[in-house]
Structures are given as C-alpha cells and as structure tokens.
Scaffold this motif. Structure first.
Motif, mmCIF file in Angstrom:
data_model
loop_
_atom_site.group_PDB
_atom_site.id
_atom_site.type_symbol
_atom_site.label_atom_id
_atom_site.label_comp_id
_atom_site.label_asym_id
_atom_site.label_seq_id
_atom_site.Cartn_x
_atom_site.Cartn_y
_atom_site.Cartn_z
ATOM 1 N N ILE A 295 0.842 -1.193 0.000
ATOM 2 C CA ILE A 295 0.000 0.000 0.000
ATOM 3 C C ILE A 295 0.880 1.245 0.000
ATOM 4 O O ILE A 295 2.040 1.211 0.415
ATOM 5 C CB ILE A 295 -0.961 0.056 1.218
ATOM 6 N N ILE A 296 0.305 2.335 -0.478
ATOM 7 C CA ILE A 296 0.951 3.647 -0.399
ATOM 8 C C ILE A 296 0.068 4.542 0.452
ATOM 9 O O ILE A 296 -1.151 4.584 0.259
ATOM 10 C CB ILE A 296 1.172 4.241 -1.800
ATOM 11 N N VAL B 67 4.718 7.041 1.670
ATOM 12 C CA VAL B 67 5.581 5.872 1.801
ATOM 13 C C VAL B 67 4.862 4.654 1.240
ATOM 14 O O VAL B 67 3.637 4.585 1.230
ATOM 15 C CB VAL B 67 5.990 5.599 3.268
ATOM 16 N N MET B 68 5.668 3.716 0.737
ATOM 17 C CA MET B 68 5.151 2.422 0.303
ATOM 18 C C MET B 68 5.451 1.419 1.406
ATOM 19 O O MET B 68 6.598 1.268 1.822
ATOM 20 C CB MET B 68 5.809 1.989 -1.010
ATOM 21 N N VAL C 54 9.188 0.373 2.339
ATOM 22 C CA VAL C 54 10.175 -0.012 1.324
ATOM 23 C C VAL C 54 10.433 1.077 0.285
ATOM 24 O O VAL C 54 11.292 0.910 -0.587
ATOM 25 C CB VAL C 54 9.736 -1.308 0.618
ATOM 26 N N GLY C 55 9.711 2.191 0.358
ATOM 27 C CA GLY C 55 9.921 3.242 -0.625
ATOM 28 C C GLY C 55 9.231 4.524 -0.213
ATOM 29 O O GLY C 55 8.448 4.561 0.748
ATOM 30 N N LEU D 121 4.706 3.410 -7.501
ATOM 31 C CA LEU D 121 5.158 4.448 -6.576
ATOM 32 C C LEU D 121 5.231 5.801 -7.258
ATOM 33 O O LEU D 121 4.901 6.838 -6.670
ATOM 34 C CB LEU D 121 6.519 4.054 -5.999
ATOM 35 N N SER D 122 5.656 5.824 -8.506
ATOM 36 C CA SER D 122 5.736 7.073 -9.260
ATOM 37 C C SER D 122 4.346 7.600 -9.621
ATOM 38 O O SER D 122 4.026 8.767 -9.401
ATOM 39 C CB SER D 122 6.568 6.865 -10.523
ATOM 40 N N ARG D 123 3.511 6.724 -10.166
ATOM 41 C CA ARG D 123 2.225 7.172 -10.722
ATOM 42 C C ARG D 123 1.164 7.469 -9.661
ATOM 43 O O ARG D 123 0.211 8.219 -9.945
ATOM 44 C CB ARG D 123 1.684 6.126 -11.693
#
Length: 338
Positions: free
Chosen positions: A3-4, A62-63, A72-73, A141-143
């Motif tokens: 999830i983000i 955050v991811m 993680v991201g 993550l980008s989109r």
C-alpha cells in the motif's frame, strides 16, 4: 499487500534508512535527523490542512509492505516551489556571433541562471528499495502521485516539474560541478548537495556566476553531461516521458541533470483515470489497476485486480482491498489500468 499512504512520525527510522540507501545526488533526502523529522512534520501538517490553492505544502508518501510492516519506498510532491526560498535552474539558450564582412557565423550554447519554475508543483523524492523493485512497484510508486493530484487538483499548480538526477560517479563526484568548483566554488559536490538538502542555499546566490556561461568554455567532461541523467535514473525518466513529461531546456545548477515538465491536466494518469463507486465482492481477473481512495490525510493506494463495470461507473473490489483502502460499499475510488 503493498500500500501507499501518507508518511507519519513513526516512519522516521524507515525514512532515515532510505536516505542512506539513496546515496549521493538525492538532494531531497539528506541524511540529517533534524531535517528528516521536519520533513515528516511538514508533510503531516500539509495532509491535514484545508487547502483551496497551492502554497508551501509538501506531501510525502511511503510504500509499505503490510505483510512485514516494513516501509520499502517513498515519493513526494511539493505543491508550489520557490515561494519561500529561491528555486534555481540553468536554462540552455543560444547566442549568435556573426560578421557578414568576415563571412563568420557561430552559434554558441549558453547556460543562464533563472527562477522560471517559481510556483510550479514538483514531484520529487522517488526511491524504492532494491528488495521491492519488482511487480511494477516502481511504476506504482511514481504514478500514485498523479492519482492524488487528479483527485485533489486544487492543491497543485498547472505546471508540474521533476528534477532528474544528473551524472555523478560512485563517489558522488559530478563532472559538471567539478568545473564550477574549480572556477567559482571551493566545495565538493557531496558537500554542496548536502547543504542544499538541509536548506542552506544562500551560497548559490552569493557564489554562482550571475552572467550566462558559454558552454564551449566548460571542460569537455562537463559539456558531455549537460542534460544527461544518471544511469539509475533512466527508468524514472522513461516513466515520466510516458506520462507526457518533456524537456524544455532547463537543467540542474549542480549536476546539470534535466528538469522535465508537463501540464498537470494533460498528464496521462491525471486525464485518463476515472472515478467509480465501490461494490464489494469476489474478483476473478488477472487485470491490474492502481486504485486510490478520495481522502487526503487518510489517502491509500493499492495495485489490485478489479471487476470494472464502466457503464454503471462501478468497480468491484475484494473485501481485503476495500479494507486496505479504508472504503466501504458505496464510497468512491479513483483508478487507472497499471
């Protein structure tokens, strides 16, 4: 499940680890506890603020891998850059030197210091740990930022930019900065990168050459990296180009990496995403969509198979996905094929 979500204070340790992993040239995440904590606090205030037009807000996501609870991201959006601190770029231009009498005509490229992107929104701080660079997680993550921007357009400007990391070696040395250091500064690239990241930018105005720089006077090594991206940044650039971002002749003042821009309303994910009402049920499909809720402080986004009923403006989500998105049947979500 991946999830983000918006960053929160308890994510500090994870953000610090990501800052260390990201290495030299990742200006927006300096390895500095005070600055990282301020970044988190500013994001929390931004997500919880009532906004009618873009201002000094900074949104950091955050991811999280919910199976392990590990972050993680990360990725971010600055609502409007340059409103408090000057936001500098070099613009690539041309100067013609000609003499009809001598039959000479020379075109010379120049770099001119400018603040042309003041007030633009900036997508930034994109980093994904190597362990999770799979299953389209980097693309997601980008989109996901564009889904957030589409849903909350009042919070962002019409012009969106992204500064791409320029060329530097494994030690953080930039050929472009080396020339500037030799001629105008006495600071190495990692130091300058760090000072910029912690907000100490006064030296730029004090020491940066004020007049246009003739590109052909730079070292050959510096000339070769102007408007070029770091090898590790190529995938991120390709993703943005697929969304409609393009170069407009602006480069970073430290490593000469390109800045790309797009009109927010014309970004692919923004204009092609759609809103649907939630139904909860079994989904047997191998399609893959990015789906987010319509909230701000409780924003959530996932990748998941869905059953789309376009004519009815409805989407069927599994119960576990609805729970992750914090939505109930009858709520609305925004989605786009991944």
């Amino acid at each position: 499940m991946i999830i983000i979500r918006p960053i929160q204070d308890s994510d500090y340790d994870a953000l610090h680890r990501i800052a260390v992993e990201s290495g030299h040239g990742f200006t927006s995440l300096p390895v500095n506890e005070e600055l990282l904590r301020k970044r988190i606090a500013h994001a929390e205030v931004s997500f919880n603020s009532s906004v009618t037009e873009p201002g000094n807000e900074g949104y950091l996501f955050v991811m999280e891998d919910t199976e392990t609870g590990i972050v993680v991201g990360t990725c971010g959006i600055e609502a409007a850059v340059g409103l408090e601190d000057a936001f500098y770029h070099y613009h690539l231009g041309k100067v013609v030197h000609s003499s009809r009498e001598l039959n000479i005509y020379n075109t010379v490229e120049t770099l001119s210091l400018c603040n042309d992107y003041t007030g633009a929104s900036e997508i930034c701080t994109l980093f994904l740990s190597e362990t999770h660079r799979k299953n389209r997680n980097g693309r997601f993550l980008s989109r996901c930022r564009f889904l957030f921007m589409a849903e909350h357009s009042e919070r962002f400007g019409e012009t969106v930019i992204a500064e791409m990391r320029g060329v530097s070696d494994e030690n953080g040395s930039s050929p472009f900065w080396q020339w500037l250091e030799d001629n105008f500064f006495s600071l190495d690239f990692p130091t300058v990168d760090y000072l910029t990241g912690i907000g100490k930018k006064e030296f730029i105005a004090e020491l940066m050459p004020k007049y246009p720089i003739y590109v052909n006077l730079l070292s050959p090594e510096a000339q070769q990296v102007i408007n070029k991206v770091h090898d590790k940044t190529v995938p991120a650039l390709r993703l943005l180009e697929a969304e409609g971002f393009a170069r407009r002749g602006y480069v970073d003042i430290f490593d000469a990496g390109p800045t790309v821009e797009a009109q927010a309303s014309k970004v692919k994910t923004v204009c092609e995403s759609q809103k649907c009402q939630v139904l909860i049920g079994e989904v047997e499909s191998d399609n893959n969509f990015m789906v987010c809720n319509t909230k701000v402080a409780d924003f959530r986004a996932v990748q998941t198979p869905v059953l789309l009923r376009e004519t009815a403006n409805q989407v069927v989500l599994p119960q576990a996905v609805a729970d992750a998105l914090m939505v109930n049947e009858g709520d609305w979500v925004r989605l786009i094929a991944n």
